[in-house]
Motif scaffolding. Structure first.
Motif, mmCIF file in Angstrom:
data_model
loop_
_atom_site.group_PDB
_atom_site.id
_atom_site.type_symbol
_atom_site.label_atom_id
_atom_site.label_comp_id
_atom_site.label_asym_id
_atom_site.label_seq_id
_atom_site.Cartn_x
_atom_site.Cartn_y
_atom_site.Cartn_z
ATOM 1 N N TYR A 83 34.219 41.112 42.362
ATOM 2 C CA TYR A 83 35.660 40.943 42.512
ATOM 3 C C TYR A 83 35.964 39.656 43.254
ATOM 4 O O TYR A 83 35.397 39.389 44.315
ATOM 5 C CB TYR A 83 36.245 42.134 43.283
ATOM 6 C CG TYR A 83 37.750 42.123 43.411
ATOM 7 C CD1 TYR A 83 38.559 42.465 42.330
ATOM 8 C CD2 TYR A 83 38.360 41.762 44.611
ATOM 9 C CE1 TYR A 83 39.938 42.457 42.453
ATOM 10 C CE2 TYR A 83 39.738 41.756 44.744
ATOM 11 C CZ TYR A 83 40.517 42.106 43.656
ATOM 12 O OH TYR A 83 41.884 42.086 43.771
ATOM 13 N N ASN A 84 36.848 38.843 42.668
ATOM 14 C CA ASN A 84 37.274 37.597 43.292
ATOM 15 C C ASN A 84 38.567 37.860 44.054
ATOM 16 O O ASN A 84 39.627 38.052 43.452
ATOM 17 C CB ASN A 84 37.478 36.509 42.226
ATOM 18 C CG ASN A 84 37.713 35.146 42.832
ATOM 19 O OD1 ASN A 84 38.381 35.005 43.855
ATOM 20 N ND2 ASN A 84 37.166 34.118 42.194
ATOM 21 N N LYS A 85 38.465 37.898 45.379
ATOM 22 C CA LYS A 85 39.629 38.220 46.203
ATOM 23 C C LYS A 85 40.705 37.144 46.115
ATOM 24 O O LYS A 85 41.899 37.437 46.230
ATOM 25 C CB LYS A 85 39.185 38.409 47.655
ATOM 26 C CG LYS A 85 40.269 38.942 48.569
ATOM 27 C CD LYS A 85 39.714 39.326 49.934
ATOM 28 C CE LYS A 85 39.143 38.136 50.669
ATOM 29 N NZ LYS A 85 38.715 38.472 52.059
ATOM 30 N N ASP A 86 40.308 35.884 45.911
ATOM 31 C CA ASP A 86 41.280 34.785 45.855
ATOM 32 C C ASP A 86 42.169 34.878 44.616
ATOM 33 O O ASP A 86 43.377 34.668 44.686
ATOM 34 C CB ASP A 86 40.552 33.443 45.872
ATOM 35 C CG ASP A 86 39.807 33.215 47.180
ATOM 36 O OD1 ASP A 86 40.277 33.728 48.221
ATOM 37 O OD2 ASP A 86 38.754 32.545 47.154
ATOM 38 N N THR A 87 41.561 35.191 43.472
ATOM 39 C CA THR A 87 42.334 35.295 42.229
ATOM 40 C C THR A 87 42.761 36.722 41.930
ATOM 41 O O THR A 87 43.530 36.961 41.007
ATOM 42 C CB THR A 87 41.506 34.776 41.040
ATOM 43 O OG1 THR A 87 40.316 35.578 40.911
ATOM 44 C CG2 THR A 87 41.101 33.327 41.252
ATOM 45 N N GLU A 88 42.234 37.680 42.729
ATOM 46 C CA GLU A 88 42.506 39.108 42.530
ATOM 47 C C GLU A 88 42.146 39.546 41.115
ATOM 48 O O GLU A 88 42.876 40.275 40.455
ATOM 49 C CB GLU A 88 43.977 39.421 42.842
ATOM 50 C CG GLU A 88 44.364 39.149 44.286
ATOM 51 C CD GLU A 88 45.793 39.527 44.589
ATOM 52 O OE1 GLU A 88 46.581 39.720 43.631
ATOM 53 O OE2 GLU A 88 46.134 39.640 45.775
ATOM 54 N N ARG A 89 40.981 39.080 40.681
ATOM 55 C CA ARG A 89 40.517 39.427 39.334
ATOM 56 C C ARG A 89 39.050 39.838 39.373
ATOM 57 O O ARG A 89 38.295 39.424 40.257
ATOM 58 C CB ARG A 89 40.679 38.237 38.374
ATOM 59 C CG ARG A 89 42.126 37.861 38.113
ATOM 60 C CD ARG A 89 42.254 36.885 36.967
ATOM 61 N NE ARG A 89 41.373 35.739 37.110
ATOM 62 C CZ ARG A 89 41.399 34.676 36.307
ATOM 63 N NH1 ARG A 89 42.275 34.609 35.331
ATOM 64 N NH2 ARG A 89 40.558 33.664 36.491
ATOM 65 N N ASN A 91 35.327 39.591 37.993
ATOM 66 C CA ASN A 91 34.436 38.651 37.306
ATOM 67 C C ASN A 91 33.353 39.468 36.606
ATOM 68 O O ASN A 91 32.491 40.055 37.267
ATOM 69 C CB ASN A 91 33.788 37.687 38.306
ATOM 70 C CG ASN A 91 34.795 36.749 38.927
ATOM 71 O OD1 ASN A 91 35.780 36.381 38.305
ATOM 72 N ND2 ASN A 91 34.555 36.363 40.169
ATOM 73 N N ASP A 123 33.030 43.465 46.848
ATOM 74 C CA ASP A 123 33.736 42.418 47.588
ATOM 75 C C ASP A 123 33.596 42.673 49.083
ATOM 76 O O ASP A 123 32.959 43.637 49.513
ATOM 77 C CB ASP A 123 35.207 42.323 47.165
ATOM 78 C CG ASP A 123 36.041 43.497 47.673
ATOM 79 O OD1 ASP A 123 35.451 44.471 48.191
ATOM 80 O OD2 ASP A 123 37.273 43.449 47.548
ATOM 81 N N SER A 124 34.158 41.783 49.885
ATOM 82 C CA SER A 124 34.008 41.872 51.343
ATOM 83 C C SER A 124 34.695 43.102 51.926
ATOM 84 O O SER A 124 34.382 43.522 53.041
ATOM 85 C CB SER A 124 34.574 40.602 51.997
ATOM 86 O OG SER A 124 35.932 40.414 51.651
#
Length: 255
Positions: A83-89, A91, A123-124
């Protein structure tokens, strides 16, 4: 214990580590340098040869399933995204066909429910993979009551163990379809069989039946071939370790 051993062997089974160690050895053992460098070059050719590894994968993988009936539950094994926390998408990685094929099978009526097995945080914030994928499927118009999650497992053996516990407790009479990558399906099916679960298989992302005889494909090094070798070796080692562990479990159980 088995989880720690499997992680260590996963690291040591990487072909790029082998190549690195052989090259380093050629500088340490000066008397054997020529021989070690020749072995390194030959190993590099084999491990970067797409034609050879594809042929071996064809032997290892089970053929694509031809579904002759519909199933109550399609079981999707995790390890397919982060999970990409910056883009909220999400991967998705190369194993994402497991989820996408399950989604298609559901919408075409071949499976009635989807079980997602995956307890690794992605994710974190330690979001569990199964929970996040359930949210994804709901957005894809699959009702939440048709999604079953198992969010404790960290590897294939635990995927199967915890999923089997849920099945035996709540869905004992249901027909089951295992949906996972073609190179992974032998090991996963064996685990279900050892847990006394009758299950059909649906391999995804199979090596195609088309063979490319282009000279560049046969002789030129390909970096993706190393990744395929890594996956194949990982599955072979995992299959053998699981087979041995099940053997000892039954042996000590019978004493």
């Amino acid at each position: 214990m088995l989880y720690s051993i499997s992680k260590l062997l996963s690291f040591l089974s990487k072909p790029i580590i082998w190549l690195f160690l052989m090259i380093i050895s050629s500088y340490i053992f000066k008397k054997q340098r020529c021989k070690l460098l020749m072995i390194s070059c030959f190993s590099f050719f084999i491990l970067t040869n797409g034609f050879i590894v594809d042929e071996l994968l064809r032997l290892w993988q089970l053929p694509p399933a031809s579904l002759e009936k519909n199933y109550d539950i399609g079981i999707v094994l995790g390890g397919i995204c982060d999970y990409n926390k910056d883009t909220e998408r999400l991967n998705f990685n190369k194993h994402a066909d497991r989820l996408f094929d399950a989604e298609l099978l559901y919408h075409t009526g071949r499976i009635k429910k989807i079980m997602i097995s995956g307890g690794n945080p992605i994710d974190s914030n330690k979001k569990m993979e199964a929970n996040v994928l359930r949210e994804y499927l709901i957005k894809k118009k699959i009702p939440h009551q048709d999604i079953i999650i198992e969010n404790k497992s960290r590897n294939t053996k635990e995927n199967v163990l915890y999923s089997s516990n849920i099945i035996k407790k709540e869905y004992n009479e249901k027909t089951l379809l295992l949906i996972t990558s073609a190179d992974h399906i032998r090991r996963a099916r064996m685990c279900f069989e050892e847990n006394e679960i009758i299950i059909s298989i649906y391999p995804t992302d199979c090596i195609t039946s088309y063979r490319n005889y282009d000279i560049r494909y046969i002789l030129m090094p390909r970096i993706e071939a190393i990744e395929k070798w890594e996956g194949l070796i990982h599955e072979l080692i995992g299959y053998i370790i699981y087979k041995i562990s099940f053997y000892f479990w039954y042996f000590f159980k019978s004493i």
